[in-house]
Design an enzyme around this catalytic site. Sequence first.
Site, PDB file in Angstrom:
ATOM      1  N   SER A  79     -46.992  12.676 -51.107  1.00 59.30           N
ATOM      2  CA  SER A  79     -46.847  13.911 -50.334  1.00 59.30           C
ATOM      3  C   SER A  79     -46.039  13.639 -49.077  1.00 59.30           C
ATOM      4  O   SER A  79     -46.036  12.509 -48.557  1.00 59.30           O
ATOM      5  CB  SER A  79     -48.219  14.461 -49.934  1.00 59.30           C
ATOM      6  OG  SER A  79     -48.105  15.516 -48.995  1.00 59.30           O
ATOM      7  N   TYR A 128     -56.220  13.674 -46.357  1.00 54.23           N
ATOM      8  CA  TYR A 128     -55.127  13.779 -47.334  1.00 54.23           C
ATOM      9  C   TYR A 128     -53.949  12.900 -46.922  1.00 54.23           C
ATOM     10  O   TYR A 128     -53.420  12.138 -47.736  1.00 54.23           O
ATOM     11  CB  TYR A 128     -54.692  15.239 -47.439  1.00 54.23           C
ATOM     12  CG  TYR A 128     -53.678  15.511 -48.528  1.00 54.23           C
ATOM     13  CD1 TYR A 128     -54.031  15.416 -49.863  1.00 54.23           C
ATOM     14  CD2 TYR A 128     -52.379  15.898 -48.213  1.00 54.23           C
ATOM     15  CE1 TYR A 128     -53.116  15.682 -50.862  1.00 54.23           C
ATOM     16  CE2 TYR A 128     -51.452  16.173 -49.202  1.00 54.23           C
ATOM     17  CZ  TYR A 128     -51.825  16.063 -50.526  1.00 54.23           C
ATOM     18  OH  TYR A 128     -50.914  16.328 -51.512  1.00 54.23           O
TER      19      TYR A 128
END
Length: 245
Positions: free
Chosen positions: A132, A145
């Site tokens: 990501s 995350y």
Amino acid sequence: IISGGGGDIGSTIVKGFVEEKCRIVLCDVNIDAANAVKERFPEAEIETCKVDITNEVSVAELADNVMKKYGHIDSLLNVAGILCRKSVFETEKSDFEKSMAVNVYGAFLLAKAFIPHLKASPTGGSIINISSLNGSAAAENRVVYGATKAALDMVSKSLALELGEFGITVNSIAPGVVDSKMCRVRLNTEEKVHAFERYIPLNRLTTPEDVAGTCLFLASPLARGITGAVILVDGGIIARQALPR
């Protein structure tokens, strides 16, 4: 091998490899989602498997079954992942444990189990980890995350160093804001989407097709000289100084 192939991004990656006439082993902890993707492509050679990537026994069984049927694999795509959207004030140790198990340990366990089979690939194997933008650039409510995706990027780089002698390439793909069900939880009106898109240089959200196309490239002979890279597919977000909250 495509883990997490039942999701928005995973199913689009499956579609890309179907169009290239690849044999696909589609694994997901949600076997109903995996089978639903398979049903969309009745002409394709797709085998679905229910796999818990955080469980070493489950992963070992998958590797054994694939080896018995195919003898080797050419590409492993670690797409499975979870998003913890909490502020630092709300985040608990259990949030880290759950996300690390899926986003990092799971990808590592799959890679380790399939390395022997990748070494047998006649064209040179590839491991592609879906990371990501948040592995490189922090965002509010992403402490867990972002940490797990940064860890995944380092796993990719470390594997690239140790597997290079076998001709196996290992890379991360770091998407930006992907237009998916997960994204639309927050950007839940067209007004919010358009307001966000104004801050993206390409003036649009990243699509699952953008990610799938990059996967196809990295798995192809055209990318045999690329390893240990984190490839941004973010529409230019990280080139900009800041995004709106």
